[in-house]
Design a protein around this motif. Structure first.
Motif, mmCIF file in Angstrom:
data_model
loop_
_atom_site.group_PDB
_atom_site.id
_atom_site.type_symbol
_atom_site.label_atom_id
_atom_site.label_comp_id
_atom_site.label_asym_id
_atom_site.label_seq_id
_atom_site.Cartn_x
_atom_site.Cartn_y
_atom_site.Cartn_z
ATOM 1 N N PHE A 288 10.335 33.210 -21.157
ATOM 2 C CA PHE A 288 10.882 34.374 -19.809
ATOM 3 C C PHE A 288 12.008 34.173 -19.260
ATOM 4 C CE2 PHE A 288 10.622 36.539 -15.704
ATOM 5 C CZ PHE A 288 11.198 37.460 -15.857
ATOM 6 N N GLU A 289 11.914 32.786 -18.815
ATOM 7 C CA GLU A 289 13.359 32.205 -17.929
ATOM 8 C C GLU A 289 14.298 31.942 -18.368
ATOM 9 O OE1 GLU A 289 14.735 28.629 -14.801
ATOM 10 O OE2 GLU A 289 12.614 28.163 -16.221
ATOM 11 N N ARG A 290 14.322 31.836 -19.624
ATOM 12 C CA ARG A 290 15.651 31.650 -20.926
ATOM 13 C C ARG A 290 16.475 32.769 -21.305
ATOM 14 N NH1 ARG A 290 12.684 27.586 -23.300
ATOM 15 N NH2 ARG A 290 11.257 29.029 -25.417
ATOM 16 N N SER A 291 15.533 33.777 -21.250
ATOM 17 C CA SER A 291 15.804 35.545 -21.723
ATOM 18 C C SER A 291 16.450 36.006 -20.347
ATOM 19 C CB SER A 291 14.632 36.496 -22.373
ATOM 20 O OG SER A 291 13.958 36.172 -22.581
ATOM 21 N N VAL A 292 15.986 35.297 -19.250
ATOM 22 C CA VAL A 292 16.685 36.695 -17.849
ATOM 23 C C VAL A 292 17.995 35.955 -17.546
ATOM 24 C CG1 VAL A 292 16.397 36.190 -15.322
ATOM 25 C CG2 VAL A 292 14.915 36.807 -16.750
ATOM 26 N N LEU A 293 18.019 34.313 -18.247
ATOM 27 C CA LEU A 293 19.482 33.327 -18.100
ATOM 28 C C LEU A 293 20.745 33.973 -18.954
ATOM 29 C CD1 LEU A 293 19.097 29.699 -17.633
ATOM 30 C CD2 LEU A 293 19.542 31.646 -15.160
ATOM 31 N N ALA A 294 19.764 34.154 -19.976
ATOM 32 C CA ALA A 294 20.774 35.046 -21.048
ATOM 33 C C ALA A 294 21.434 36.555 -21.358
ATOM 34 C CB ALA A 294 19.819 34.967 -22.545
ATOM 35 N N ALA A 295 20.499 37.103 -20.266
ATOM 36 C CA ALA A 295 20.659 38.680 -20.108
ATOM 37 C C ALA A 295 21.972 38.898 -19.049
ATOM 38 C CB ALA A 295 19.620 39.376 -19.632
ATOM 39 N N GLY A 296 22.302 37.377 -18.511
ATOM 40 C CA GLY A 296 23.199 37.279 -17.114
ATOM 41 C C GLY A 296 22.539 37.469 -16.089
ATOM 42 N N TYR A 297 21.592 37.285 -15.355
ATOM 43 C CA TYR A 297 21.202 37.433 -13.947
ATOM 44 C C TYR A 297 21.201 36.015 -13.594
ATOM 45 C CZ TYR A 297 19.798 42.208 -15.075
ATOM 46 O OH TYR A 297 19.658 43.257 -15.351
ATOM 47 N N GLN A 298 21.287 35.950 -12.341
ATOM 48 C CA GLN A 298 21.469 34.706 -12.089
ATOM 49 C C GLN A 298 20.116 34.371 -11.501
ATOM 50 O OE1 GLN A 298 24.138 32.506 -11.954
ATOM 51 N NE2 GLN A 298 24.844 34.181 -13.312
ATOM 52 N N ILE A 299 19.558 32.665 -10.919
ATOM 53 C CA ILE A 299 17.932 32.726 -10.137
ATOM 54 C C ILE A 299 18.039 32.150 -9.293
ATOM 55 C CG2 ILE A 299 15.208 31.361 -11.387
ATOM 56 C CD1 ILE A 299 16.266 32.399 -13.643
ATOM 57 N N ALA A 300 17.717 33.225 -8.094
ATOM 58 C CA ALA A 300 17.405 32.646 -7.190
ATOM 59 C C ALA A 300 15.905 31.199 -6.046
ATOM 60 C CB ALA A 300 17.002 33.379 -5.866
#
Length: 326
Positions: free
Chosen positions: A243-255
């Motif tokens: 899920f973390e990889r998918s979020v990063l691939a979608a362009g979101y920044q993880i705080a």
């Protein structure tokens, strides 16, 4: 979870559990053999059954694949229905999943499957009873998908599809509890289709990718979540790293991130102190709608199997059709 990390990091201390794995192998081997020779009864339903499962614990992408499979079955002229265990739910009898049900009543994955697939979904720990109930309630159903039912040998099946995590593979290759496997890798040689999710695996027939289709708000009339915004990840799934990889691939920044155990029963207290927008999985979102707040979103995803998988599935569906006279 330390044990799970040990499986995939191939930590030496996991091998201390091999005697327990040998016992697990003996029990499962005997159990399957008893079904094979007829000592333990198995039942065939009047319509074809496709099992979607895995040989390892943890998430491998079964839910998005099952949603994709429902679409494919419809395109081939079938009317599919789904049966599922309903993890963590105590059921005295099979239950048809309805829109008014909560995840606590029917399970998070069955509720998501019912909402997204448009197919009737029945939950029960007894897969045979679930299938019979499904056909009684929806007699037009002419093919059943058994979600995560590979090891439920009491229900006879016409096709077995197994998903493998293409990133983590099969870990150290050991059976539980020394490793993540419910069955030995040799089991993959006996199934109809092996799919590697988000990567390559030498034992797979092909692969599939999981594509994010955008962040959706849990509440209506919320502004869109722009990809540049920093978010706090929330996940209670088997493999939150995917899920973390998918979020990063979608362009979101993880705080920040808060990961919980698979099928975690979320409550409002789990979100205390979070000030950034929250981004969670769709499976988790179905458990959080009752107490959702503004700024809470889920990442919708779609499975995209490669052409090898599509071609092999099409061939097998045509054989099923001819066998059952469709």
């Amino acid at each position: 979870m330390p044990l799970e990390r040990g499986w995939y990091n191939k930590s030496g201390w996991c091998y201390l559990l091999l005697p327990l794995s040998a016992l697990f192998w003996c029990i499962t081997r005997v159990r399957r053999w008893l079904f094979k020779i007829g000592v333990k009864a198995s039942t065939r339903l009047p319509v074809p059954v496709i099992v979607v499962g895995n040989i390892s614990v943890g998430g491998t992408g079964k839910t998005p694949f099952t949603l994709w499979l429902c679409q494919q079955l419809r395109q081939h002229g079938f009317t599919p229905g789904i049966i599922s265990r309903g993890y963590g739910v105590r059921l005295a009898e099979p239950k048809l999943v309805l829109a008014q049900h909560s995840a606590a009543q029917v399970g998070d994955e069955p509720l998501l499957l019912a909402e997204r697939s448009g197919c009737p979904v029945v939950v029960s720990p007894n897969r045979i009873a679930a299938g019979q109930h499904l056909l009684a309630k929806h007699p037009k159903v002419d093919i059943i998908i058994s979600d995560d039912g590979l090891q439920h040998y009491a229900l006879q099946r016409d096709m077995e599809i197994v998903l493998i995590d293409g990133q983590r593979g099969l870990g150290n290759g050991c059976l539980l509890p020394a490793g993540p496997l419910r069955e030995l890798p040799s089991r993959l040689q006996q199934v109809d289709l092996v799919i590697a999710n988000s990567g390559f695996h030498p034992l797979a027939d092909g692969s599939m990718q999981i594509h994010a289709s955008g962040a959706m708000a849990l509440l209506a009339d919320q502004p869109a979540l722009t990809p540049q915004e920093a978010v706090t990840l929330i996940a209670g799934i088997g493999n939150p790293q995917r899920f973390e990889r998918s979020v990063l691939a979608a362009g979101y920044q993880i705080a920040a991130q808060r990961f919980f155990a698979d099928h975690h029963p979320f409550c409002a207290a789990d979100f205390a102190g979070i000030t950034t927008p929250i981004l969670m999985t769709e499976k988790d979102a179905v458990k959080c709608r009752a107490f959702a707040q503004p700024g809470w979103y889920f990442l919708a995803v779609e499975a995209a199997p490669d052409q090898q998988i599509i071609d092999k599935l099409t061939t097998k569906l045509n054989l099923l059709r001819s066998h059952y006279g469709h």
